[in-house]
Design a protein around this motif. Sequence first.
Motif, PDB file in Angstrom:
ATOM      1  N   MET A 161     130.838  15.211  17.259  1.00 20.21           N
ATOM      2  CA  MET A 161     132.232  14.844  17.499  1.00 20.21           C
ATOM      3  C   MET A 161     133.048  15.987  18.099  1.00 20.21           C
ATOM      4  O   MET A 161     133.938  15.754  18.911  1.00 20.21           O
ATOM      5  CB  MET A 161     132.889  14.394  16.189  1.00 20.21           C
ATOM      6  N   VAL A 162     132.753  17.222  17.696  1.00 25.55           N
ATOM      7  CA  VAL A 162     133.533  18.354  18.203  1.00 25.55           C
ATOM      8  C   VAL A 162     132.900  18.899  19.481  1.00 25.55           C
ATOM      9  O   VAL A 162     133.470  18.798  20.570  1.00 25.55           O
ATOM     10  CB  VAL A 162     133.668  19.461  17.138  1.00 25.55           C
ATOM     11  N   PHE A 163     131.691  19.447  19.345  1.00 20.67           N
ATOM     12  CA  PHE A 163     131.045  20.006  20.539  1.00 20.67           C
ATOM     13  C   PHE A 163     130.757  18.918  21.570  1.00 20.67           C
ATOM     14  O   PHE A 163     130.972  19.114  22.770  1.00 20.67           O
ATOM     15  CB  PHE A 163     129.744  20.709  20.153  1.00 20.67           C
ATOM     16  N   GLY A 164     130.277  17.771  21.115  1.00 21.67           N
ATOM     17  CA  GLY A 164     129.956  16.686  22.044  1.00 21.67           C
ATOM     18  C   GLY A 164     131.171  16.206  22.810  1.00 21.67           C
ATOM     19  O   GLY A 164     131.111  15.976  24.022  1.00 21.67           O
ATOM     20  N   ALA A 165     132.293  16.063  22.112  1.00 19.56           N
ATOM     21  CA  ALA A 165     133.508  15.581  22.779  1.00 19.56           C
ATOM     22  C   ALA A 165     134.043  16.606  23.771  1.00 19.56           C
ATOM     23  O   ALA A 165     134.434  16.265  24.896  1.00 19.56           O
ATOM     24  CB  ALA A 165     134.567  15.250  21.730  1.00 19.56           C
ATOM     25  N   VAL A 166     134.071  17.874  23.362  1.00 16.82           N
ATOM     26  CA  VAL A 166     134.593  18.920  24.248  1.00 16.82           C
ATOM     27  C   VAL A 166     133.714  19.074  25.489  1.00 16.82           C
ATOM     28  O   VAL A 166     134.216  19.181  26.613  1.00 16.82           O
ATOM     29  CB  VAL A 166     134.699  20.261  23.487  1.00 16.82           C
ATOM     30  N   SER A 167     132.396  19.080  25.298  1.00 18.29           N
ATOM     31  CA  SER A 167     131.500  19.212  26.452  1.00 18.29           C
ATOM     32  C   SER A 167     131.560  17.981  27.348  1.00 18.29           C
ATOM     33  O   SER A 167     131.366  18.082  28.565  1.00 18.29           O
ATOM     34  CB  SER A 167     130.061  19.464  25.985  1.00 18.29           C
ATOM     35  N   PHE A 190     133.597   4.763  22.019  1.00 16.06           N
ATOM     36  CA  PHE A 190     133.662   6.139  21.541  1.00 16.06           C
ATOM     37  C   PHE A 190     134.708   6.272  20.428  1.00 16.06           C
ATOM     38  O   PHE A 190     134.491   6.973  19.431  1.00 16.06           O
ATOM     39  CB  PHE A 190     133.988   7.082  22.698  1.00 16.06           C
ATOM     40  N   PHE A 191     135.830   5.595  20.593  1.00 17.67           N
ATOM     41  CA  PHE A 191     136.841   5.602  19.530  1.00 17.67           C
ATOM     42  C   PHE A 191     136.266   4.982  18.255  1.00 17.67           C
ATOM     43  O   PHE A 191     136.515   5.461  17.140  1.00 17.67           O
ATOM     44  CB  PHE A 191     138.084   4.827  19.977  1.00 17.67           C
ATOM     45  N   GLY A 192     135.477   3.912  18.422  1.00 14.06           N
ATOM     46  CA  GLY A 192     134.821   3.304  17.266  1.00 14.06           C
ATOM     47  C   GLY A 192     133.866   4.270  16.590  1.00 14.06           C
ATOM     48  O   GLY A 192     133.779   4.319  15.349  1.00 14.06           O
ATOM     49  N   GLU A 193     133.134   5.057  17.392  1.00 21.26           N
ATOM     50  CA  GLU A 193     132.250   6.090  16.830  1.00 21.26           C
ATOM     51  C   GLU A 193     133.036   7.080  15.974  1.00 21.26           C
ATOM     52  O   GLU A 193     132.649   7.397  14.838  1.00 21.26           O
ATOM     53  CB  GLU A 193     131.572   6.874  17.962  1.00 21.26           C
ATOM     54  N   ILE A 194     134.117   7.587  16.549  1.00 18.31           N
ATOM     55  CA  ILE A 194     134.911   8.600  15.849  1.00 18.31           C
ATOM     56  C   ILE A 194     135.430   8.055  14.522  1.00 18.31           C
ATOM     57  O   ILE A 194     135.292   8.685  13.459  1.00 18.31           O
ATOM     58  CB  ILE A 194     136.089   9.063  16.733  1.00 18.31           C
ATOM     59  N   ALA A 195     136.016   6.863  14.590  1.00 22.66           N
ATOM     60  CA  ALA A 195     136.604   6.280  13.383  1.00 22.66           C
ATOM     61  C   ALA A 195     135.538   6.036  12.315  1.00 22.66           C
ATOM     62  O   ALA A 195     135.722   6.380  11.135  1.00 22.66           O
ATOM     63  CB  ALA A 195     137.323   4.977  13.740  1.00 22.66           C
ATOM     64  N   ALA A 196     134.417   5.445  12.714  1.00 24.70           N
ATOM     65  CA  ALA A 196     133.370   5.115  11.750  1.00 24.70           C
ATOM     66  C   ALA A 196     132.783   6.372  11.117  1.00 24.70           C
ATOM     67  O   ALA A 196     132.562   6.419   9.893  1.00 24.70           O
ATOM     68  CB  ALA A 196     132.270   4.304  12.438  1.00 24.70           C
ATOM     69  N   LEU A 197     132.540   7.411  11.926  1.00 25.28           N
ATOM     70  CA  LEU A 197     131.918   8.623  11.386  1.00 25.28           C
ATOM     71  C   LEU A 197     132.876   9.370  10.455  1.00 25.28           C
ATOM     72  O   LEU A 197     132.459   9.895   9.410  1.00 25.28           O
ATOM     73  CB  LEU A 197     131.458   9.538  12.523  1.00 25.28           C
ATOM     74  N   LEU A 198     134.158   9.416  10.818  1.00 26.90           N
ATOM     75  CA  LEU A 198     135.126  10.092   9.951  1.00 26.90           C
ATOM     76  C   LEU A 198     135.270   9.360   8.618  1.00 26.90           C
ATOM     77  O   LEU A 198     135.335   9.986   7.552  1.00 26.90           O
ATOM     78  CB  LEU A 198     136.480  10.197  10.657  1.00 26.90           C
ATOM     79  N   ILE A 199     135.326   8.039   8.680  1.00 21.68           N
ATOM     80  CA  ILE A 199     135.403   7.259   7.432  1.00 21.68           C
ATOM     81  C   ILE A 199     134.142   7.480   6.601  1.00 21.68           C
ATOM     82  O   ILE A 199     134.206   7.689   5.380  1.00 21.68           O
ATOM     83  CB  ILE A 199     135.595   5.759   7.754  1.00 21.68           C
ATOM     84  N   TYR A 200     133.007   7.450   7.255  1.00 19.17           N
ATOM     85  CA  TYR A 200     131.725   7.615   6.559  1.00 19.17           C
ATOM     86  C   TYR A 200     131.655   8.973   5.860  1.00 19.17           C
ATOM     87  O   TYR A 200     131.169   9.079   4.730  1.00 19.17           O
ATOM     88  CB  TYR A 200     130.599   7.468   7.577  1.00 19.17           C
ATOM     89  N   TYR A 201     132.160  10.005   6.524  1.00 20.35           N
ATOM     90  CA  TYR A 201     132.087  11.350   5.953  1.00 20.35           C
ATOM     91  C   TYR A 201     133.100  11.542   4.818  1.00 20.35           C
ATOM     92  O   TYR A 201     132.748  11.971   3.710  1.00 20.35           O
ATOM     93  CB  TYR A 201     132.326  12.390   7.047  1.00 20.35           C
ATOM     94  N   TYR A 202     134.362  11.209   5.090  1.00 21.08           N
ATOM     95  CA  TYR A 202     135.406  11.523   4.114  1.00 21.08           C
ATOM     96  C   TYR A 202     135.415  10.576   2.908  1.00 21.08           C
ATOM     97  O   TYR A 202     135.919  10.931   1.841  1.00 21.08           O
ATOM     98  CB  TYR A 202     136.777  11.510   4.793  1.00 21.08           C
ATOM     99  N   TYR A 203     134.874   9.380   3.076  1.00 18.57           N
ATOM    100  CA  TYR A 203     134.854   8.421   1.965  1.00 18.57           C
ATOM    101  C   TYR A 203     133.425   8.160   1.483  1.00 18.57           C
ATOM    102  O   TYR A 203     133.164   7.136   0.854  1.00 18.57           O
ATOM    103  CB  TYR A 203     135.512   7.106   2.401  1.00 18.57           C
ATOM    104  N   PHE A 204     132.535   9.087   1.769  1.00 15.64           N
ATOM    105  CA  PHE A 204     131.113   8.901   1.462  1.00 15.64           C
ATOM    106  C   PHE A 204     130.894   8.575  -0.021  1.00 15.64           C
ATOM    107  O   PHE A 204     130.154   7.644  -0.366  1.00 15.64           O
ATOM    108  CB  PHE A 204     130.343  10.175   1.841  1.00 15.64           C
TER     109      PHE A 204
END
Length: 580
Positions: free
Chosen positions: A69-75, A109-123
């Motif tokens: 999400m960070v390196f991939g998005a910036v690159s 891509f927005f769906g990726e970001i949202a899903a991964l952030l939810i998955y991580y923070y609410y794991f």
Amino acid sequence: MNYPIWELTYIGGPSLIALIAVTHVYIAHLAVGGGVFLWLTDIKGFRENSPEIHGYLKKHISFFLLLTMVFGAVSGVGIWFIIALVNPAATTILIHNFVFGWAIEWVFFFGEIAALLIYYYYFDRMDRKTRLRIAFLYAVFAWLSLFIINGIIDFMLTSGKWIETQNFWDGFFNPTYWPSLFFRTFIAFTFAGLFGYVTTVFLENEKFRRRMLRYCTKWLLLPMLGLIPSALWYYYAVPLSFREVAFGMNRDLTPFLHLLPGMTALIFLLGIVLSVASGRGVQKAAAFLLIPVGLFWMGGFEYTREIARKPYVIANFMYSNSIPVAEVELLNREGVLKHAKWSAIDKVTAENRLEAGREIFNLECLACHTVGGIRNDILPLAGKFPYRGLLAQLTGMSKIRRYMPPFVGTEEEKAALAAYITSELLHREVAEPPGSPASGGALEETQIPPFDPKKDEYVLLAWNSAGMQEVSDCDELFSYLPPGNTVEAQLLKRGPQPVLISEGVELSYKVEDQHANPAGHDSFWEFSEALYGRKIEAGKGLEGKGVEGVFDWDAEKEIHRAKGVPLLPYREDGKFDAYP
């Protein structure tokens, strides 16, 4: 033609694109395969009721999120930035033709970001069903991003019916779309296992660590079962004419064709090592070695794909120097300078010839070549040829070297480009006196042995019955004639009635030292068996003559003959000498 040129003479635009794009694509494939890895590993943890697996997974998600999400998005933004600067014309085509495709990809891509952030923070706060749904959603969104991007990337390799229809769907579902999608999907699964090792080797519990290493190895190696057939499908989906150019004519690709199998074997080997090695130090070393190996593998594949579409940046539509195929006839008739909006010169004159040549070089050559740079340096490539040789190269550039675009422009513009390269880049004289050696620099004059007509008893006459023959410099594909000069001679004893000397004498010959290594400058000997049915010793002609030897006596014609002396115009000092 419609945009200013970014003059990158040392590192080159393609190298900058590769530097950013390969690392991004590497991580982007991880984002796709890693999504499925997260989902299935989470399922595995629930099925086995294993808190250890879920603990490992949470740590892996943190690493995965930062990397993708960070390196991939910036690159990813970096790719847009660099391609817009290096090749704005092709970038414009991609934007305008696939604008809705890009919009859809950004939704995914927005769906990726949202899903991964939810998955991580609410794991730890989600129930099993919800968490697996979120993980599944991320995996789907990530793969759908690949689904969209794949169509646009492969459009540049095989534009298909789009050339005639200009239809979005014809460009998107191009001839290599489906094989590429399957191939990249299997790559993504492999990279999921590869990066899974990185977090696994830090697990403290040895038994659990070895168990998860074997699990990651399955992800690394099992996709190979689909990777190989999809690679073959992909290869044969590329038009035959493109494959012939890329794999048969372009020597730049050879190192990468060796790199890919080597890196594949190394990935397989390191995966086995990680499955069986017990030492944690060995496991860490193997895991971290896999990261650059995977990057080199990805780079080799992407470079191969890029080379396969040469001489185009968009297959059959736009050459790699941004000149549209449809405009070639017009530009040959009216000139490229007249239609180059950012050129300071619109016509070649005697006064501005070199400056005009520089503009043409930037327009037609700088897209692929550097000047004294780290890749595809124009100096050694052009350095073998004098001014007139460069003119010949430009005239036939796309006929034998079909991976290069044709020269586009008027004859005056071609001469200006050749003059600029010769004078300003190679620092040589442009004009050559008629009949002088077509050299790449000053050559020593041939010393004719002294002859005194009043005192000398003998006279030696020598001539060529066959000069330097039509050397193709492309013997792996075709050959005109083998390297071989035939020198004939007669030795006469002077007198009122000259006497031809045929007995009791041996005539010898020797090629100049600068031409004494023909096998070092031509691949004829490497392919001699395929061309002539027998392996010919390096540096020897078909008749067995080398660069130094003796003449044979031909009693029928009463001449001494050295047949097939392998003499080439290439010197050891890098100069070109048409009259050695």
